[in-house]
Design a protein around this motif. Structure first.
Motif, PDB file in Angstrom:
ATOM      1  N   LEU B 144       0.954  -0.992   0.208  1.00  0.00           N
ATOM      2  CA  LEU B 144      -0.050   0.084   0.007  1.00  0.00           C
ATOM      3  C   LEU B 144       0.823   1.309   0.087  1.00  0.00           C
ATOM      4  O   LEU B 144       0.333   2.205  -0.540  1.00  0.00           O
ATOM      5  CB  LEU B 144      -0.836  -0.110   1.126  1.00  0.00           C
ATOM      6  N   PHE B 145       2.111   1.110   0.548  1.00  0.00           N
ATOM      7  CA  PHE B 145       2.806   2.179   0.842  1.00  0.00           C
ATOM      8  C   PHE B 145       4.107   2.204  -0.374  1.00  0.00           C
ATOM      9  O   PHE B 145       4.990   2.920  -0.368  1.00  0.00           O
ATOM     10  CB  PHE B 145       3.603   2.366   1.937  1.00  0.00           C
ATOM     11  N   GLY B 146       3.572   1.386  -1.203  1.00  0.00           N
ATOM     12  CA  GLY B 146       4.762   1.300  -2.621  1.00  0.00           C
ATOM     13  C   GLY B 146       5.854   0.528  -2.111  1.00  0.00           C
ATOM     14  O   GLY B 146       7.099   0.604  -2.902  1.00  0.00           O
ATOM     15  N   ILE B 147       6.031  -0.239  -1.066  1.00  0.00           N
ATOM     16  CA  ILE B 147       7.319  -0.895  -0.716  1.00  0.00           C
ATOM     17  C   ILE B 147       7.218  -2.207  -1.068  1.00  0.00           C
ATOM     18  O   ILE B 147       5.992  -2.930  -0.765  1.00  0.00           O
ATOM     19  CB  ILE B 147       7.443  -0.791   0.730  1.00  0.00           C
ATOM     20  N   ALA B 148       8.035  -3.044  -1.529  1.00  0.00           N
ATOM     21  CA  ALA B 148       8.147  -4.455  -1.888  1.00  0.00           C
ATOM     22  C   ALA B 148       8.855  -4.941  -0.792  1.00  0.00           C
ATOM     23  O   ALA B 148       9.970  -4.834  -0.804  1.00  0.00           O
ATOM     24  CB  ALA B 148       8.816  -4.818  -3.421  1.00  0.00           C
ATOM     25  N   GLY B 149       7.983  -5.934  -0.140  1.00  0.00           N
ATOM     26  CA  GLY B 149       8.374  -6.438   1.121  1.00  0.00           C
ATOM     27  C   GLY B 149       9.103  -7.552   0.734  1.00  0.00           C
ATOM     28  O   GLY B 149       9.377  -8.055  -0.417  1.00  0.00           O
ATOM     29  N   PRO B 150      10.222  -8.072   1.544  1.00  0.00           N
ATOM     30  CA  PRO B 150      11.088  -9.400   1.118  1.00  0.00           C
ATOM     31  C   PRO B 150      10.244 -10.649   1.076  1.00  0.00           C
ATOM     32  O   PRO B 150       9.120 -10.449   1.846  1.00  0.00           O
ATOM     33  CB  PRO B 150      12.183  -9.346   2.261  1.00  0.00           C
ATOM     34  N   ILE B 151      10.601 -11.752   0.549  1.00  0.00           N
ATOM     35  CA  ILE B 151      10.183 -12.847   0.656  1.00  0.00           C
ATOM     36  C   ILE B 151      10.797 -13.520   2.036  1.00  0.00           C
ATOM     37  O   ILE B 151      11.757 -14.022   1.955  1.00  0.00           O
ATOM     38  CB  ILE B 151      10.352 -13.824  -0.503  1.00  0.00           C
ATOM     39  N   TRP B 152      10.012 -13.444   2.986  1.00  0.00           N
ATOM     40  CA  TRP B 152      10.641 -13.422   4.588  1.00  0.00           C
ATOM     41  C   TRP B 152      11.270 -14.633   4.660  1.00  0.00           C
ATOM     42  O   TRP B 152      12.198 -14.890   5.116  1.00  0.00           O
ATOM     43  CB  TRP B 152       9.454 -13.202   5.529  1.00  0.00           C
ATOM     44  N   PHE B 153      10.569 -16.071   4.138  1.00  0.00           N
ATOM     45  CA  PHE B 153      10.976 -17.116   4.489  1.00  0.00           C
ATOM     46  C   PHE B 153      12.186 -17.879   3.544  1.00  0.00           C
ATOM     47  O   PHE B 153      12.458 -18.914   3.452  1.00  0.00           O
ATOM     48  CB  PHE B 153       9.893 -18.376   4.554  1.00  0.00           C
ATOM     49  N   ASN B 154      12.420 -16.766   2.547  1.00  0.00           N
ATOM     50  CA  ASN B 154      13.594 -17.220   1.785  1.00  0.00           C
ATOM     51  C   ASN B 154      14.930 -16.732   2.186  1.00  0.00           C
ATOM     52  O   ASN B 154      16.136 -16.880   1.759  1.00  0.00           O
ATOM     53  CB  ASN B 154      13.337 -16.589   0.185  1.00  0.00           C
ATOM     54  N   SER B 155      14.892 -15.997   3.302  1.00  0.00           N
ATOM     55  CA  SER B 155      16.040 -15.401   3.791  1.00  0.00           C
ATOM     56  C   SER B 155      16.479 -15.983   5.420  1.00  0.00           C
ATOM     57  O   SER B 155      15.560 -15.853   6.180  1.00  0.00           O
ATOM     58  CB  SER B 155      15.981 -13.947   3.714  1.00  0.00           C
ATOM     59  N   VAL B 156      17.664 -16.191   5.557  1.00  0.00           N
ATOM     60  CA  VAL B 156      17.982 -16.596   6.756  1.00  0.00           C
ATOM     61  C   VAL B 156      17.781 -15.423   7.826  1.00  0.00           C
ATOM     62  O   VAL B 156      16.798 -15.646   9.057  1.00  0.00           O
ATOM     63  CB  VAL B 156      19.458 -16.957   6.826  1.00  0.00           C
ATOM     64  N   PHE B 157      18.105 -14.299   7.698  1.00  0.00           N
ATOM     65  CA  PHE B 157      17.900 -13.192   8.392  1.00  0.00           C
ATOM     66  C   PHE B 157      16.512 -12.950   8.583  1.00  0.00           C
ATOM     67  O   PHE B 157      16.051 -12.810   9.925  1.00  0.00           O
ATOM     68  CB  PHE B 157      18.619 -12.023   7.898  1.00  0.00           C
ATOM     69  N   TRP B 158      15.699 -12.784   7.640  1.00  0.00           N
ATOM     70  CA  TRP B 158      14.163 -12.412   7.631  1.00  0.00           C
ATOM     71  C   TRP B 158      13.333 -13.517   8.376  1.00  0.00           C
ATOM     72  O   TRP B 158      12.573 -13.226   9.105  1.00  0.00           O
ATOM     73  CB  TRP B 158      13.695 -12.124   6.287  1.00  0.00           C
ATOM     74  N   SER B 159      13.717 -14.826   8.011  1.00  0.00           N
ATOM     75  CA  SER B 159      12.906 -15.846   8.775  1.00  0.00           C
ATOM     76  C   SER B 159      13.253 -15.846  10.304  1.00  0.00           C
ATOM     77  O   SER B 159      12.421 -15.836  11.006  1.00  0.00           O
ATOM     78  CB  SER B 159      13.473 -17.145   8.540  1.00  0.00           C
ATOM     79  N   PHE B 160      14.494 -15.581  10.534  1.00  0.00           N
ATOM     80  CA  PHE B 160      14.650 -15.669  12.036  1.00  0.00           C
ATOM     81  C   PHE B 160      14.103 -14.416  12.795  1.00  0.00           C
ATOM     82  O   PHE B 160      13.624 -14.432  13.818  1.00  0.00           O
ATOM     83  CB  PHE B 160      16.429 -15.332  12.121  1.00  0.00           C
ATOM     84  N   PHE B 161      14.290 -13.366  11.937  1.00  0.00           N
ATOM     85  CA  PHE B 161      13.452 -12.253  12.505  1.00  0.00           C
ATOM     86  C   PHE B 161      12.018 -12.532  12.594  1.00  0.00           C
ATOM     87  O   PHE B 161      11.549 -11.910  13.691  1.00  0.00           O
ATOM     88  CB  PHE B 161      13.621 -10.820  11.341  1.00  0.00           C
ATOM     89  N   ALA B 162      11.325 -12.977  11.752  1.00  0.00           N
ATOM     90  CA  ALA B 162       9.842 -13.179  11.915  1.00  0.00           C
ATOM     91  C   ALA B 162       9.525 -14.260  12.992  1.00  0.00           C
ATOM     92  O   ALA B 162       8.872 -13.929  13.803  1.00  0.00           O
ATOM     93  CB  ALA B 162       9.526 -13.940  10.358  1.00  0.00           C
ATOM     94  N   VAL B 163      10.495 -14.882  13.096  1.00  0.00           N
ATOM     95  CA  VAL B 163      10.118 -16.127  14.154  1.00  0.00           C
ATOM     96  C   VAL B 163      10.266 -15.413  15.560  1.00  0.00           C
ATOM     97  O   VAL B 163       9.583 -15.585  16.491  1.00  0.00           O
ATOM     98  CB  VAL B 163      11.158 -17.337  14.159  1.00  0.00           C
ATOM     99  N   SER B 164      11.385 -14.833  15.732  1.00  0.00           N
ATOM    100  CA  SER B 164      11.786 -13.915  16.940  1.00  0.00           C
ATOM    101  C   SER B 164      10.681 -12.920  17.384  1.00  0.00           C
ATOM    102  O   SER B 164      10.132 -12.787  18.416  1.00  0.00           O
ATOM    103  CB  SER B 164      13.146 -13.129  16.721  1.00  0.00           C
ATOM    104  N   LEU B 165      10.060 -12.266  16.275  1.00  0.00           N
ATOM    105  CA  LEU B 165       9.091 -11.510  16.565  1.00  0.00           C
ATOM    106  C   LEU B 165       7.870 -12.037  17.020  1.00  0.00           C
ATOM    107  O   LEU B 165       7.230 -11.543  17.848  1.00  0.00           O
ATOM    108  CB  LEU B 165       8.809 -10.464  15.260  1.00  0.00           C
ATOM    109  N   THR B 166       7.612 -13.261  16.403  1.00  0.00           N
ATOM    110  CA  THR B 166       6.463 -13.740  16.973  1.00  0.00           C
ATOM    111  C   THR B 166       6.529 -14.265  18.402  1.00  0.00           C
ATOM    112  O   THR B 166       5.664 -14.347  19.088  1.00  0.00           O
ATOM    113  CB  THR B 166       6.213 -15.116  16.101  1.00  0.00           C
TER     114      THR B 166
END
Lengths: 419, 293
Positions: B144-166
């Protein structure tokens, strides 16, 4: 003394009308576990056919998760607890060796008589997969293999024939997606999630280039060939033909996306065909199916799957369960499953049956593909082999590991398990 | 003279009263732990077809040359180091917020309880959808803000980030509940006295709230650290340990060893290692707590 006579009196006083009820309770209820992907409603037809002529048996069906690993986890939990609540089960073709090692399945040798003669009636791959050190662990229920599904309407529109090599597939996918200008349309969908299907995905180009994991009983993993296989699949993503989310794509995801009309080419198992042609399909009548493409200079290969009926070693009703399993692995049921669920037959003859061909004209060409499809290694430690391949394959698809590093890692870990 | 039989009867009664609890404890804690310990010293592997045999500490030695074990251990430690302080800070914030005098208390309490009441696997599945690269809520909002989000679970860092945040979201509510109880036990007069002495909000927090909240913080910290070391459900449902095996925790490796690979000896050995780590951490916290009070 007094109490005993009281019980005797009560027994004598039992109304005769209760007796038929007792006789009915003597029927045996056989419990089976299969996946929801294995068409429980059609399986129910096969069970009903048997119980119609065997009034002393009823079948209770328990349906579970769709991926092969999730089913294995369930069976592993129930059977390692020596639980008698399942009488028979449907096993993925890769599992009989493990079930034999764990002694979870009743050997069927004495029940079938001449094992060699019986197994010669099935497609050749199953004789090897279902017998472990001379023990007949399970009997073939239905076959499966991987195929290339394609959008016939779109290939026709651009005057293309189904590709025979992966390089050709890339060219065709580029041409069609460029022409369609539909951002929703993927070129190729395959199983990149860390599931059993990914093991076959990896092995297709590896086998196509002429390599094996085990040759004459010896470990023969080829790191260079594995790197090339991983490169090929990764290449589809970097070329934009497959989406970057392919690392999360399971068999069912591939099937659903193709069925929704969002995919041009799809590497999938045979069960998908009936669903593509079904009521809930956006592509009914627009689907073609072909042999899988080969690597350049290689041969076309498929990965054999298929599901086997086995009897639990902890069942309290083994003779009844064996009787039913023998029926379920007969040509009559193979035909029933082919006609009603498009499940591939385990007998070469059934592929030529006119009734079967009427519903599934493509079985005429599928027969030879299934008959020559390759088997994944037969080992009781198959779960470990699978975990190694699918984890590293998935890491490459996600782009977190390079094909060369993943192939090397596979080699180090597979060597520990297989040699 | 007559006292002795009475005393004995009383002692017998005592034993009789304790016995059910002892049997229960023996049946559900002591026996399984001893069985696990015994199992970890055997080669039992249902897929090998070999009979169970005593192998001493071999399973334990093998672990150190097992790359999957080392990676799972590392992931578990990093996850603990990130999510425990994260959950504590978020929980403290929520507790302070809930302790403010709201006119209606129930909406705040409900918001506080919700994450705590949600089953772990359910939380994992919901957040897996939030973070989905294609259909996910988060990438949808970013779009909605024109930002293309990452494919979270394709990246070691972002997967870890998503799991940690949860995990932080899920665990903050437990921490908040414990701390809220601690906050409400602090007498109002102390704050009144502090404000008469001219202490501002921040001074009051540092001088009154934090010191008196210490026991509650310690309790929350012990529970959180142990549950963080045993993390299973959320990464299992969100990433299945992927991409590759980069978000696989020790508890997930125990599951894989026992249920998937049927290597019960190895699985038991990892379980014992995990239990020992939890034990060491608990003893360390207990000591700190005793030294402080």
């Amino acid at each position: 003394m007094q109490r005993r006579s009281l019980i005797a009196m009560a027994g004598a006083a039992l109304p005769a009308s209760l007796l038929p009820g007792i006789a009915e309770a003597a029927t045996t209820e056989l419990k089976v576990f299969i996946s929801t992907q294995e068409r429980p409603s059609v399986m129910r037809q096969a069970f009903d056919e048997y119980t119609a002529s065997h009034k002393d048996v009823t079948v209770k069906l328990e349906a579970g998760p769709t991926t092969s690993e999730a089913q294995a986890q369930y069976l592993n939990t129930v059977l390692s607890a020596r639980d008698s609540s399942l009488d028979f089960f449907l096993l993925d073709v890769i599992r009989p060796a493990q079930f034999a090692a764990a002694k979870w399945a009743v050997p069927l040798n004495s029940a079938v008589g001449d094992v060699g003669k019986l197994m010669a009636t099935y497609l050749p791959a199953y004789a090897a997969a279902d017998q472990v050190n001379g023990e007949l662990v399970a009997l073939p229920g239905f076959a499966d293999a991987m195929f290339l599904y394609y959008r016939k309407d779109l290939l026709d529109k651009y005057g293309l024939k189904p590709p025979t090599t992966w390089a050709e597939l890339v060219d065709q996918a580029r041409k069609v997606t460029a022409g369609e200008k539909n951002p929703q349309l993927q070129g190729l969908s395959f199983q990149g999630a860390p599931i059993e299907g990914a093991v076959c995905t990896f092995l297709l180009p590896y086998w196509s280039a002429g390599h094996e994991l085990i040759t004459n009983g010896k470990y023969s993993f080829d790191v260079a060939a594995a790197t090339q296989a991983l490169d090929l699949w990764r290449g589809f993503i970097t070329a934009g033909i497959s989406p970057r989310t392919i690392a999360q794509t399971t068999t069912e995801d591939s099937r659903q996306e193709f069925q929704a009309g969002k995919v041009l080419f799809c590497v999938c198992w045979s069960y998908a065909w009936a669903l593509f042609q079904g009521k809930n399909s956006a592509v009914a009548g627009k689907v073609g199916v072909a042999k899988l493409p080969a690597v350049t200079g290689g041969t076309s290969v498929s990965c054999i799957g298929g599901w086997q009926w086995g009897v639990s070693a902890f069942s309290h009703h083994k003779p009844e369960a064996i009787g039913l399993v023998r029926f379920l692995s007969s040509p009559a049921v193979s035909k029933l499953l082919a006609v009603n669920a498009s499940l591939l037959p385990v007998f070469a003859d059934v592929y030529q049956d006119p009734e079967v061909l009427k519903v599934n004209p493509w079985f005429a060409e599928a027969g030879p593909v299934v008959a020559t499809a390759r088997s994944r290694p037969t080992t009781p430690r198959y779960n470990a082999v699978s975990e190694i391949i699918r984890t590293d394959f998935n890491a490459v698809m996600a782009g977190t590991t390079s094909p060369a590093a993943a192939a090397k890692n596979m080699d180090v870990r597979l060597r520990r398990v297989l040699s | 003279m007559t006292r002795l039989p009475a005393e004995r009867a009383e002692r017998l009664l005592g034993i009789a009263l304790v016995l059910p609890a002892l049997l229960l404890l023996g049946g559900i804690v002591i026996y399984p732990v001893l069985r696990l310990l015994g199992l970890s010293l055997t080669n039992l592997d249902l897929s090998s077809g070999l009979p169970e045999r005593f192998v001493g500490l071999r399973n334990y030695f093998d672990l150190w040359s097992d790359p999957t074990f080392v990676q799972s251990l590392t992931t578990t430690v990093i996850l603990t180091v990130v999510t425990v302080p994260g959950g504590m800070l978020a929980g403290l914030g929520l507790a302070l917020l809930a302790n403010l005098g709201f006119r209606r208390k129930w909406p705040v309490r409900l918001a506080l309880l919700m994450p705590w009441a949600m089953p772990l696997a359910f939380t994992g599945l919901i957040f897996a959808w939030f973070f989905d690269g294609e259909y996910g809520l988060i990438n949808g909002v970013l779009r909605l803000f024109g930002i293309a989000g990452p494919i979270w679970f394709n990246s070691v860092f972002w997967s870890f980030f998503a799991v940690s945040l949860t995990i932080i979201w899920k665990s903050s509510s437990f921490v908040a509940l414990v701390l809220l109880a601690g906050l409400q036990a602090i007498p109002r007069e102390l704050y009144e006295a502090a404000s008469i002495d001219g202490a501002g909000r921040w001074r009051q927090f540092r001088g009154v709230t934090l010191p008196l909240l210490r026991p509650a913080i310690a309790v929350a910290l012990i529970f959180r650290t142990i549950t963080a070391l045993q993390t299973f459900d959320i990464p299992y449902t969100m990433t299945k340990g992927g991409p590759g095996s980069s978000t696989q925790t020790l508890a997930m490796y125990i599951y894989q060893s026992t249920v998937d690979d049927l290597a019960l000896g190895r699985g038991a050995a990892i379980a014992i290692v995990l239990a020992l780590i939890s034990l060491v951490v608990s003893v360390f916290y207990m000591r700190q707590l005793r030294a402080a009070t």
